[in-house]
Design a protein around this motif. Structure first.
Motif, mmCIF file in Angstrom:
data_model
loop_
_atom_site.group_PDB
_atom_site.id
_atom_site.type_symbol
_atom_site.label_atom_id
_atom_site.label_comp_id
_atom_site.label_asym_id
_atom_site.label_seq_id
_atom_site.Cartn_x
_atom_site.Cartn_y
_atom_site.Cartn_z
ATOM 1 N N ARG A 1 8.718 2.091 3.917
ATOM 2 C CA ARG A 1 9.937 1.459 3.388
ATOM 3 C C ARG A 1 10.889 2.491 2.791
ATOM 4 N N MET A 2 10.330 3.452 2.060
ATOM 5 C CA MET A 2 11.165 4.409 1.342
ATOM 6 C C MET A 2 11.442 5.671 2.162
ATOM 7 N N SER A 3 10.918 5.720 3.378
ATOM 8 C CA SER A 3 11.121 6.874 4.265
ATOM 9 C C SER A 3 10.728 8.185 3.596
ATOM 10 N N MET A 4 9.495 8.226 3.133
ATOM 11 C CA MET A 4 8.979 9.448 2.511
ATOM 12 C C MET A 4 7.514 9.623 2.867
ATOM 13 N N ALA A 5 7.019 10.799 2.600
ATOM 14 C CA ALA A 5 5.618 11.114 2.886
ATOM 15 C C ALA A 5 4.699 10.363 1.923
ATOM 16 N N GLN A 6 3.485 10.070 2.391
ATOM 17 C CA GLN A 6 2.530 9.361 1.543
ATOM 18 C C GLN A 6 2.181 10.154 0.288
ATOM 19 N N ARG A 7 2.133 11.470 0.400
ATOM 20 C CA ARG A 7 1.807 12.261 -0.796
ATOM 21 C C ARG A 7 2.932 12.166 -1.828
ATOM 22 N N THR A 8 4.173 11.979 -1.368
ATOM 23 C CA THR A 8 5.291 11.787 -2.298
ATOM 24 C C THR A 8 5.157 10.434 -2.980
ATOM 25 N N VAL A 9 4.714 9.434 -2.234
ATOM 26 C CA VAL A 9 4.479 8.112 -2.825
ATOM 27 C C VAL A 9 3.399 8.226 -3.897
ATOM 28 N N LYS A 10 2.298 8.932 -3.562
ATOM 29 C CA LYS A 10 1.220 9.118 -4.545
ATOM 30 C C LYS A 10 1.745 9.799 -5.810
ATOM 31 N N TYR A 11 2.615 10.774 -5.631
ATOM 32 C CA TYR A 11 3.236 11.477 -6.755
ATOM 33 C C TYR A 11 4.007 10.483 -7.632
ATOM 34 N N HIS A 12 4.848 9.640 -7.005
ATOM 35 C CA HIS A 12 5.638 8.669 -7.770
ATOM 36 C C HIS A 12 4.742 7.636 -8.446
ATOM 37 N N VAL A 13 3.731 7.150 -7.734
ATOM 38 C CA VAL A 13 2.823 6.160 -8.321
ATOM 39 C C VAL A 13 2.115 6.757 -9.532
ATOM 40 N N SER A 14 1.644 7.997 -9.420
ATOM 41 C CA SER A 14 0.947 8.616 -10.558
ATOM 42 C C SER A 14 1.881 8.796 -11.751
ATOM 43 N N HIS A 15 3.161 9.108 -11.493
ATOM 44 C CA HIS A 15 4.112 9.235 -12.596
ATOM 45 C C HIS A 15 4.398 7.881 -13.244
ATOM 46 N N VAL A 16 4.489 6.831 -12.444
ATOM 47 C CA VAL A 16 4.684 5.479 -12.994
ATOM 48 C C VAL A 16 3.499 5.112 -13.878
ATOM 49 N N LEU A 17 2.282 5.364 -13.391
ATOM 50 C CA LEU A 17 1.083 5.053 -14.169
ATOM 51 C C LEU A 17 1.062 5.832 -15.481
ATOM 52 N N ALA A 18 1.395 7.120 -15.393
ATOM 53 C CA ALA A 18 1.379 7.965 -16.591
ATOM 54 C C ALA A 18 2.442 7.521 -17.598
ATOM 55 N N LYS A 19 3.645 7.235 -17.120
ATOM 56 C CA LYS A 19 4.726 6.838 -18.032
ATOM 57 C C LYS A 19 4.420 5.525 -18.739
ATOM 58 N N LEU A 20 3.688 4.650 -18.067
ATOM 59 C CA LEU A 20 3.360 3.354 -18.659
ATOM 60 C C LEU A 20 2.022 3.368 -19.392
ATOM 61 N N GLY A 21 1.219 4.409 -19.169
ATOM 62 C CA GLY A 21 -0.119 4.443 -19.749
ATOM 63 C C GLY A 21 -1.019 3.416 -19.080
ATOM 64 N N ALA A 22 -0.784 3.165 -17.807
ATOM 65 C CA ALA A 22 -1.526 2.150 -17.064
ATOM 66 C C ALA A 22 -2.780 2.733 -16.432
ATOM 67 N N ARG A 23 -3.809 1.914 -16.310
ATOM 68 C CA ARG A 23 -5.071 2.371 -15.724
ATOM 69 C C ARG A 23 -5.094 2.232 -14.210
ATOM 70 N N ASP A 24 -4.259 1.319 -13.671
ATOM 71 C CA ASP A 24 -4.193 1.148 -12.221
ATOM 72 C C ASP A 24 -2.850 0.525 -11.845
ATOM 73 N N SER B 1 0.854 -1.190 0.000
ATOM 74 C CA SER B 1 0.000 0.000 0.000
ATOM 75 C C SER B 1 0.892 1.242 0.000
ATOM 76 N N ASN B 2 0.273 2.404 -0.214
ATOM 77 C CA ASN B 2 1.044 3.650 -0.168
ATOM 78 C C ASN B 2 1.673 3.856 1.203
ATOM 79 N N THR B 3 0.959 3.481 2.246
ATOM 80 C CA THR B 3 1.495 3.614 3.610
ATOM 81 C C THR B 3 2.734 2.745 3.778
ATOM 82 N N GLU B 4 2.666 1.514 3.299
ATOM 83 C CA GLU B 4 3.813 0.601 3.405
ATOM 84 C C GLU B 4 4.997 1.098 2.563
ATOM 85 N N ILE B 5 4.696 1.600 1.369
ATOM 86 C CA ILE B 5 5.753 2.139 0.507
ATOM 87 C C ILE B 5 6.401 3.345 1.184
ATOM 88 N N ALA B 6 5.580 4.228 1.740
ATOM 89 C CA ALA B 6 6.109 5.415 2.428
ATOM 90 C C ALA B 6 7.029 5.009 3.569
#
Length: 178
Positions: free
Chosen positions: A131-154, A124-129
Motif C-alpha cells: 500500500r505504501m510502496s516501500m520495502a518491508q524492512r522500512t515498514v518494520k522500521y516504522h512499526v518499531s518506531h510506532v511501538l517505541a513511541k507509544l510504549g506498546a508491547r505489540d 500485515s507488513n507485506t500488505e503495508i509495504a
C-alpha cells in the motif's frame, strides 16, 4: 529551468515536503502528485498543505495523468475520484472537530500515522509495504518506531493506545470508488 507542471511520485521521498524541497523553484501551485490507490489521510493532508493541486493514482490510466497535468497547468485542481472521496471524508471529519490529526501532541511522522492506520486495518507488513510502496524492512522500521513511541508491547496494543489517546484516522474502503 522552471517546469510548467511538476509530476512527482509520493513514493520517492519520506515526506511530500522533502520531495518538493528537492526541486529548484517549484511551481507549488502546479504540482501533480502520484499517490497509491488508497492514499493515507496524512499523505493527503501534507500534500494539500504543501500546495499540491493534482492527485492521480499511480497505477491509473495514463490519460488520467495527462488530464491532471492539463488541468493543473490551466490553474485548476484535479483529483482522482478515489482521492476526492478521501478528501471529502477528511473535510467531514475536520468539520466534526477531529481536525487533520486529532492525536494530542501527535508524536508520529506522516508515514508513522499511515502505518498506524494500516495496523488498525489489521494489515500485515507485506500488505503495508504494498500500500505504501516501500520495502518491508522500512515498514518494520516504522512499526518499531510506532511501538517505541507509544510504549506498546505489540501491534494491537499500539493501535489501542493510539486510538485511546485520541488518534483518529479516516478509514478507506479498500478499492471503493464513489
Amino acid at each position: 529551468m522552471n517546469p510548467d507542471v511538476v509530476v512527482a511520485d509520493s513514493a520517492l521521498a519520506e515526506t511530500v515536503e522533502s520531495l518538493l524541497a528537492g526541486l529548484t523553484s517549484p511551481p507549488v501551485d502546479r504540482v501533480v502528485l502520484l499517490v497509491p490507490e488508497c492514499p493515507s489521510s496524512s499523505l493527503l493532508q501534507e500534500a494539500v498543505e504543501a500546495g499540491v493541486r493534482g492527485f492521480v493514482v499511480r497505477d491509473g490510466p495514463i490519460d488520467e495523468t495527462l488530464r491532471a497535468i492539463r488541468a493543473v497547468h490551466a490553474g485548476l485542481p484535479w483529483f482522482d475520484s478515489a482521492v476526492a472521496h478521501r478528501l471529502l471524508r477528511l473535510i467531514a471529519d475536520r468539520r466534526q472537530g477531529g481536525g487533520w490529526s486529532a492525536f494530542k501532541d501527535d508524536p508520529f511522522t506522516p508515514r508513522e500515522r499511515e502505518v498506524v492506520e494500516c495496523l488498525a486495518e489489521g494489515m500485515s507488513n507485506t500488505e503495508i509495504a504494498s500500500r505504501m510502496s516501500m520495502a518491508q524492512r522500512t515498514v518494520k522500521y516504522h512499526v518499531s518506531h510506532v511501538l517505541a513511541k507509544l510504549g506498546a508491547r505489540d501491534r494491537a496494543h499500539a493501535v489501542a493506545l493510539a486510538y485511546g489517546s485520541g488518534f483518529r484516522a479516516v478509514r478507506s474502503d479498500a478499492g471503493a470508488r464513489p
